[in-house]
Design a protein around this motif. Structure first.
Motif, PDB file in Angstrom:
ATOM      1  N   PHE A  37      -4.783  54.625  81.845  1.00 23.05           N
ATOM      2  CA  PHE A  37      -5.282  54.124  83.282  1.00 23.05           C
ATOM      3  C   PHE A  37      -6.359  53.460  83.712  1.00 23.05           C
ATOM      4  O   PHE A  37      -6.273  52.315  84.352  1.00 23.05           O
ATOM      5  N   VAL A  38      -7.004  53.709  83.196  1.00 22.66           N
ATOM      6  CA  VAL A  38      -8.032  53.500  83.085  1.00 22.66           C
ATOM      7  C   VAL A  38      -8.425  51.634  82.831  1.00 22.66           C
ATOM      8  O   VAL A  38      -8.720  51.227  83.837  1.00 22.66           O
ATOM      9  N   ALA A 127       1.534  46.269  81.833  1.00 20.84           N
ATOM     10  CA  ALA A 127       2.891  46.638  81.689  1.00 20.84           C
ATOM     11  C   ALA A 127       3.658  48.088  82.696  1.00 20.84           C
ATOM     12  O   ALA A 127       3.128  48.643  81.685  1.00 20.84           O
ATOM     13  N   MET A 128       4.706  48.527  82.777  1.00 19.84           N
ATOM     14  CA  MET A 128       5.009  49.541  83.239  1.00 19.84           C
ATOM     15  C   MET A 128       6.803  49.568  82.897  1.00 19.84           C
ATOM     16  O   MET A 128       7.942  49.002  83.533  1.00 19.84           O
ATOM     17  N   THR A 129       7.119  50.711  81.549  1.00 22.05           N
ATOM     18  CA  THR A 129       8.326  50.484  81.106  1.00 22.05           C
ATOM     19  C   THR A 129       8.273  52.299  80.943  1.00 22.05           C
ATOM     20  O   THR A 129       7.661  52.983  81.300  1.00 22.05           O
ATOM     21  N   GLY A 130       9.278  52.468  81.184  1.00 26.44           N
ATOM     22  CA  GLY A 130      10.244  54.235  80.148  1.00 26.44           C
ATOM     23  C   GLY A 130      10.067  54.570  79.011  1.00 26.44           C
ATOM     24  O   GLY A 130      10.736  55.028  78.370  1.00 26.44           O
ATOM     25  N   ARG A 131       9.785  52.704  78.063  1.00 27.81           N
ATOM     26  CA  ARG A 131      10.026  52.861  76.801  1.00 27.81           C
ATOM     27  C   ARG A 131       8.582  51.920  76.056  1.00 27.81           C
ATOM     28  O   ARG A 131       8.864  51.282  76.100  1.00 27.81           O
ATOM     29  N   VAL A 142      -2.094  46.027  78.364  1.00 26.63           N
ATOM     30  CA  VAL A 142      -1.523  47.470  78.769  1.00 26.63           C
ATOM     31  C   VAL A 142      -0.636  48.371  78.881  1.00 26.63           C
ATOM     32  O   VAL A 142       0.279  47.148  79.837  1.00 26.63           O
ATOM     33  N   HIS A 143       0.107  48.916  78.370  1.00 24.99           N
ATOM     34  CA  HIS A 143       1.669  50.032  78.754  1.00 24.99           C
ATOM     35  C   HIS A 143       1.071  50.998  79.499  1.00 24.99           C
ATOM     36  O   HIS A 143       0.432  51.780  79.086  1.00 24.99           O
ATOM     37  N   LEU A 173      -2.342  53.559  91.135  1.00 21.88           N
ATOM     38  CA  LEU A 173      -3.151  52.308  90.662  1.00 21.88           C
ATOM     39  C   LEU A 173      -4.216  52.291  91.937  1.00 21.88           C
ATOM     40  O   LEU A 173      -5.576  51.887  91.406  1.00 21.88           O
ATOM     41  N   ALA A 174      -3.584  51.731  93.458  1.00 25.46           N
ATOM     42  CA  ALA A 174      -4.046  51.021  94.228  1.00 25.46           C
ATOM     43  C   ALA A 174      -5.260  52.059  95.108  1.00 25.46           C
ATOM     44  O   ALA A 174      -6.280  51.226  95.343  1.00 25.46           O
ATOM     45  N   VAL A 175      -4.566  53.116  94.902  1.00 24.80           N
ATOM     46  CA  VAL A 175      -5.266  54.191  95.204  1.00 24.80           C
ATOM     47  C   VAL A 175      -6.755  54.400  94.502  1.00 24.80           C
ATOM     48  O   VAL A 175      -8.367  54.432  95.258  1.00 24.80           O
ATOM     49  N   ALA A 176      -6.995  54.236  93.357  1.00 20.44           N
ATOM     50  CA  ALA A 176      -7.659  54.169  92.455  1.00 20.44           C
ATOM     51  C   ALA A 176      -9.132  52.896  92.403  1.00 20.44           C
ATOM     52  O   ALA A 176      -9.668  53.019  92.807  1.00 20.44           O
TER      53      ALA A 176
END
Length: 328
Positions: A37-38, A127-131, A142-143, A173-176
């Motif tokens: 995430f960082v 990327a944001m995925t569930g896999r 970055v995943h 992400l937006a708030v960080a």
């Protein structure tokens, strides 16, 4: 499709199950907020262009909201539909941008079709995925894992918990990024000038106060009768009492008039300084109009006089001015 009979207990049971499942999906994200995430935050902070959010179907709807949240909190962003991207909209992406791609499966055909071009541009890809083992996840710089154990849909088909988890990760992400940029309420207001929030954060007392000939003021030796005329013509329910240098000495209001009428020494011809309220509540013209509203509400008054550092009268305003300006 056969419609079931309407049973309130069943409806409420399903609603509770949905809330429970989606709550658990959000809770599971906590353990995934790590160095990955960082790194996503670092990549987006270093972006010299814009964050281009893309996603298909329900992921696209979530992507549109994430892009809007980023844009309104200091991270320039917009949404590009992956289907349209294959037909010219990829031209919106420049080498200075970062792409955020959303796909629960990580195998969405429209997304994979534009993946080679994104990689050829050399832009950062989040990327944001569930896999985590999907094509999109493995291709990303970055995943972020937004996978869920089950959808809230009883058929485990309709994107529900998965889209909620994606939305929450986007908000995180937006708030960080907002915090890392030192984003302030005034910055937020600049992107929301048309709403009540913008008015509360951008409108200052100087923007709404009465000045010049519209300013009801009178000398201390003038009569109460003359003060009433000034107060009535000003339409603010008050008159400022000033010296010959326009320095504030006191205030005469509707309330002062009522108290005078109830007293035994009522005299319209007496000097107004005898019945004025000395040292009234004042404010500066550079404070927010919302602050002036808070002062009036706290002190249970309907108007404020505006003075400078030498107590020279600069303006006046009342509650109606603030209400008309949409501050409340």
């Amino acid at each position: 499709m056969e419609q079931k009979a309407l049973h309130p207990d069943n409806l409420l049971r399903m609603a509770h199950e949905v809330v429970d499942i989606e709550r658990d999906a959000i809770g599971a994200l906590t353990s995934r907020l790590d160095e990955t995430f960082v790194e996503a935050c670092r990549l987006m902070l270093a972006c010299e262009g814009r964050v281009i959010v893309t996603g298909m179907g329900k992921s696209g709807h979530i992507g549109g909201k994430i892009a809007a949240t980023l844009a309104s909190t200091g991270t320039p962003a917009f949404f590009v539909h992956p289907g349209e991207a294959s037909h010219g909209d990829l031209g919106m992406i420049t080498e200075r941008d970062v792409v955020m791609a959303l796909s629960n499966s990580g195998e969405t055909a429209e997304m994979l079709a534009i993946l080679p071009v994104i990689k050829r541009l050399g832009v950062g890809l989040v990327a944001m995925t569930g896999r985590p083992d999907s094509t999109l996840a493995r291709s990303a710089d970055v995943h972020l894992d937004v996978g869920v154990e089950q959808e809230a849909c009883p058929l485990n088909l309709a994107p529900t918990a998965s889209t909620t988890a994606t939305l929450v990760m986007g908000d995180a992400l937006a708030v960080a990024l907002l915090d890392a940029r030192g984003f302030q309420p005034e910055d937020f207001a600049l992107s929301h000038p048309g709403g009540s929030l913008g008015r509360r954060l951008l409108l200052h007392v100087r923007d709404v106060m009465h000045t010049g000939e519209r300013l009801p003021k009178i000398g201390p030796q003038q009569s109460v009768k003359q003060g009433l005329l000034v107060m009535t013509s000003g339409g603010l329910g008050m008159a400022a009492i000033v010296d010959d240098q326009d320095r504030l000495l006191g205030l005469f209001t509707d309330g002062d008039l009522r108290r005078l009428l109830d007293s035994s020494d009522f005299d319209l011809d007496s000097a107004i300084e005898r019945v004025m309220t000395p040292d009234p509540r004042t404010c500066r013209d550079n404070i927010l109009a919302a602050e002036a509203m808070a002062i009036m509400e706290r002190d249970k008054i309907n108007g404020l006089l505006v003075v400078d550092e030498n107590r020279k009268l600069k303006g006046a305003l009342n509650m109606h001015d603030l209400l008309r300006a949409g501050v409340a």
